[in-house]
Design a protein around this motif. Structure first.
Motif, PDB file in Angstrom:
ATOM      1  N   THR A 119       8.069   0.506 -11.608  1.00 37.96           N
ATOM      2  CA  THR A 119       8.631   1.837 -11.769  1.00 37.96           C
ATOM      3  C   THR A 119       9.298   2.306 -10.487  1.00 37.96           C
ATOM      4  N   GLN A 120      10.239   3.216 -10.645  1.00 37.08           N
ATOM      5  CA  GLN A 120      10.849   3.857  -9.485  1.00 37.08           C
ATOM      6  C   GLN A 120      10.265   5.250  -9.275  1.00 37.08           C
ATOM      7  N   GLY A 121       9.454   5.710 -10.213  1.00 37.11           N
ATOM      8  CA  GLY A 121       8.914   7.064 -10.098  1.00 37.11           C
ATOM      9  C   GLY A 121       7.699   7.291 -10.962  1.00 37.11           C
ATOM     10  N   LYS A 122       7.921   7.793 -12.172  1.00 29.78           N
ATOM     11  CA  LYS A 122       6.812   8.172 -13.040  1.00 29.78           C
ATOM     12  C   LYS A 122       6.432   7.036 -13.985  1.00 29.78           C
ATOM     13  N   VAL A 123       5.122   6.944 -14.271  1.00 27.40           N
ATOM     14  CA  VAL A 123       4.618   5.993 -15.255  1.00 27.40           C
ATOM     15  C   VAL A 123       3.853   6.739 -16.331  1.00 27.40           C
ATOM     16  N   ASN A 124       3.859   6.176 -17.508  1.00 25.87           N
ATOM     17  CA  ASN A 124       3.112   6.707 -18.636  1.00 25.87           C
ATOM     18  C   ASN A 124       1.974   5.749 -18.947  1.00 25.87           C
ATOM     19  N   ILE A 125       0.873   6.296 -19.423  1.00 27.89           N
ATOM     20  CA  ILE A 125      -0.302   5.501 -19.748  1.00 27.89           C
ATOM     21  C   ILE A 125      -0.650   5.724 -21.204  1.00 27.89           C
ATOM     22  N   ARG A 126      -0.818   4.644 -21.933  1.00 27.63           N
ATOM     23  CA  ARG A 126      -1.246   4.735 -23.329  1.00 27.63           C
ATOM     24  C   ARG A 126      -2.518   3.922 -23.490  1.00 27.63           C
ATOM     25  N   LEU A 127      -3.539   4.559 -24.018  1.00 28.19           N
ATOM     26  CA  LEU A 127      -4.810   3.902 -24.325  1.00 28.19           C
ATOM     27  C   LEU A 127      -5.031   3.985 -25.827  1.00 28.19           C
ATOM     28  N   GLU A 128      -4.851   2.854 -26.488  1.00 27.57           N
ATOM     29  CA  GLU A 128      -5.134   2.829 -27.922  1.00 27.57           C
ATOM     30  C   GLU A 128      -6.645   2.842 -28.113  1.00 27.57           C
ATOM     31  N   LEU A 163       5.523   7.658  -3.235  1.00 23.41           N
ATOM     32  CA  LEU A 163       4.790   6.543  -2.643  1.00 23.41           C
ATOM     33  C   LEU A 163       5.756   5.476  -2.132  1.00 23.41           C
ATOM     34  N   SER A 164       5.324   4.735  -1.126  1.00 24.36           N
ATOM     35  CA  SER A 164       6.118   3.633  -0.586  1.00 24.36           C
ATOM     36  C   SER A 164       6.173   2.492  -1.594  1.00 24.36           C
ATOM     37  N   THR A 165       7.148   1.620  -1.436  1.00 23.58           N
ATOM     38  CA  THR A 165       7.267   0.442  -2.275  1.00 23.58           C
ATOM     39  C   THR A 165       6.029  -0.434  -2.116  1.00 23.58           C
ATOM     40  N   GLY A 166       5.489  -0.905  -3.234  1.00 23.09           N
ATOM     41  CA  GLY A 166       4.335  -1.793  -3.180  1.00 23.09           C
ATOM     42  C   GLY A 166       3.480  -1.692  -4.424  1.00 23.09           C
ATOM     43  N   PHE A 167       2.387  -2.445  -4.419  1.00 23.31           N
ATOM     44  CA  PHE A 167       1.442  -2.431  -5.529  1.00 23.31           C
ATOM     45  C   PHE A 167       0.412  -1.334  -5.340  1.00 23.31           C
ATOM     46  N   TYR A 168      -0.003  -0.717  -6.449  1.00 22.34           N
ATOM     47  CA  TYR A 168      -1.046   0.299  -6.459  1.00 22.34           C
ATOM     48  C   TYR A 168      -1.948   0.029  -7.656  1.00 22.34           C
ATOM     49  N   PHE A 169      -3.217   0.402  -7.509  1.00 19.69           N
ATOM     50  CA  PHE A 169      -4.149   0.358  -8.623  1.00 19.69           C
ATOM     51  C   PHE A 169      -4.183   1.720  -9.284  1.00 19.69           C
ATOM     52  N   LEU A 170      -4.227   1.723 -10.600  1.00 13.10           N
ATOM     53  CA  LEU A 170      -4.497   2.931 -11.365  1.00 13.10           C
ATOM     54  C   LEU A 170      -5.908   2.768 -11.912  1.00 13.10           C
ATOM     55  N   GLN A 180      -9.135  -0.536 -14.719  1.00 10.28           N
ATOM     56  CA  GLN A 180      -8.266  -0.593 -13.543  1.00 10.28           C
ATOM     57  C   GLN A 180      -7.110  -1.531 -13.843  1.00 10.28           C
ATOM     58  N   THR A 181      -5.903  -1.124 -13.486  1.00 12.36           N
ATOM     59  CA  THR A 181      -4.724  -1.959 -13.654  1.00 12.36           C
ATOM     60  C   THR A 181      -3.802  -1.755 -12.466  1.00 12.36           C
ATOM     61  N   LYS A 182      -2.875  -2.694 -12.293  1.00 10.26           N
ATOM     62  CA  LYS A 182      -1.923  -2.613 -11.188  1.00 10.26           C
ATOM     63  C   LYS A 182      -0.580  -2.102 -11.690  1.00 10.26           C
ATOM     64  N   VAL A 183       0.109  -1.392 -10.806  1.00  8.51           N
ATOM     65  CA  VAL A 183       1.478  -0.966 -11.077  1.00  8.51           C
ATOM     66  C   VAL A 183       2.276  -1.227  -9.807  1.00  8.51           C
ATOM     67  N   TYR A 184       3.539  -1.591  -9.950  1.00 15.79           N
ATOM     68  CA  TYR A 184       4.393  -1.821  -8.806  1.00 15.79           C
ATOM     69  C   TYR A 184       5.397  -0.689  -8.686  1.00 15.79           C
ATOM     70  N   LYS A 185       5.411  -0.031  -7.520  1.00 12.91           N
ATOM     71  CA  LYS A 185       6.372   1.050  -7.222  1.00 12.91           C
ATOM     72  C   LYS A 185       7.532   0.440  -6.463  1.00 12.91           C
ATOM     73  N   MET A 186       8.729   0.543  -7.023  1.00 14.40           N
ATOM     74  CA  MET A 186       9.933   0.005  -6.368  1.00 14.40           C
ATOM     75  C   MET A 186      10.485   0.997  -5.373  1.00 14.40           C
TER      76      MET A 186
END
Length: 186
Positions: A119-128, A163-170, A180-186
């Motif tokens: 993502t470059q900014g916002k992420v959405n989370i869906r939990l079925e 946030l700076s470019t890199g991996f983050y845990f949600l 817990q999952t990873k997301v990459y911020k571009m």
């Protein structure tokens, strides 16, 4: 460096015009990837030198020619991912090892989707299979907490813009589980 118009004055009236791109960027293959959920990964090209063709070898006998493919691994383990890129200046290849771990009980119980990722900014989370709101904590790879969101529902976007470019845990806390999952911020 840049775009230039070129005029060719040939013999016997063989004239022509075209534009060319002049660059000092050498071709260098680069890529990143982000775990999305389960054994599904998003790969993205970060190559320099304006490649125009791609070949991804995911290390499990499957391939893609997309620029930024997603891939679902059929099993856990260690895989060597290879990206080969082509440009007008040649071909370059890079490899990187990717680790696929066992699915957690929480991931099996709640089908988790985080998008867009990267993502470059916002992420959405869906939990079925989850009807209640949940809490989200954004943590970097060292464990530093960057943001906390409480009482989130599927219509709330998690903002990673600053946030700076890199991996983050949600870290997602539901009434019954922590996922817990990873997301990459571009």
């Amino acid at each position: 460096e840049g775009w230039y118009n070129v005029t060719v004055n040939g013999v016997c009236g063989a004239n022509g015009e075209d534009s060319v791109r002049v660059t000092d960027d050498e071709l260098e293959a680069r890529f990143g990837y982000a775990f999305t959920y389960g054994r599904n990964f998003s790969f993205y090209d970060r190559s320099l030198g304006f490649p125009h063709a791609y070949l991804w070898d995911f290390g499990d006998g499957t391939y893609s020619s997309e620029m930024n493919p997603s891939h679902l691994y059929s099993s856990t383990g260690f895989f060597t991912v290879k990206l080969t890129v082509w440009s007008d200046c040649g071909m370059e290849t890079i490899t990187e090892d990717v680790s696929i771990f066992n699915l957690s009980v929480e991931e099996l119980e709640n089908t988790l989707t985080v998008y867009p990722n990267p993502t470059q900014g916002k992420v959405n989370i869906r939990l079925e299979n989850n009807t209640a709101n949940f809490d989200v904590t954004v943590v970097d790879m060292t464990g530093k907490v960057f943001a906390e969101y409480n009482d989130v529902d599927e219509n709330t976007a998690i903002d990673l813009t600053d946030l700076s470019t890199g991996f983050y845990f949600l870290k997602i806390r539901t009434e019954d589980n922590v996922i817990q999952t990873k997301v990459y911020k571009m």
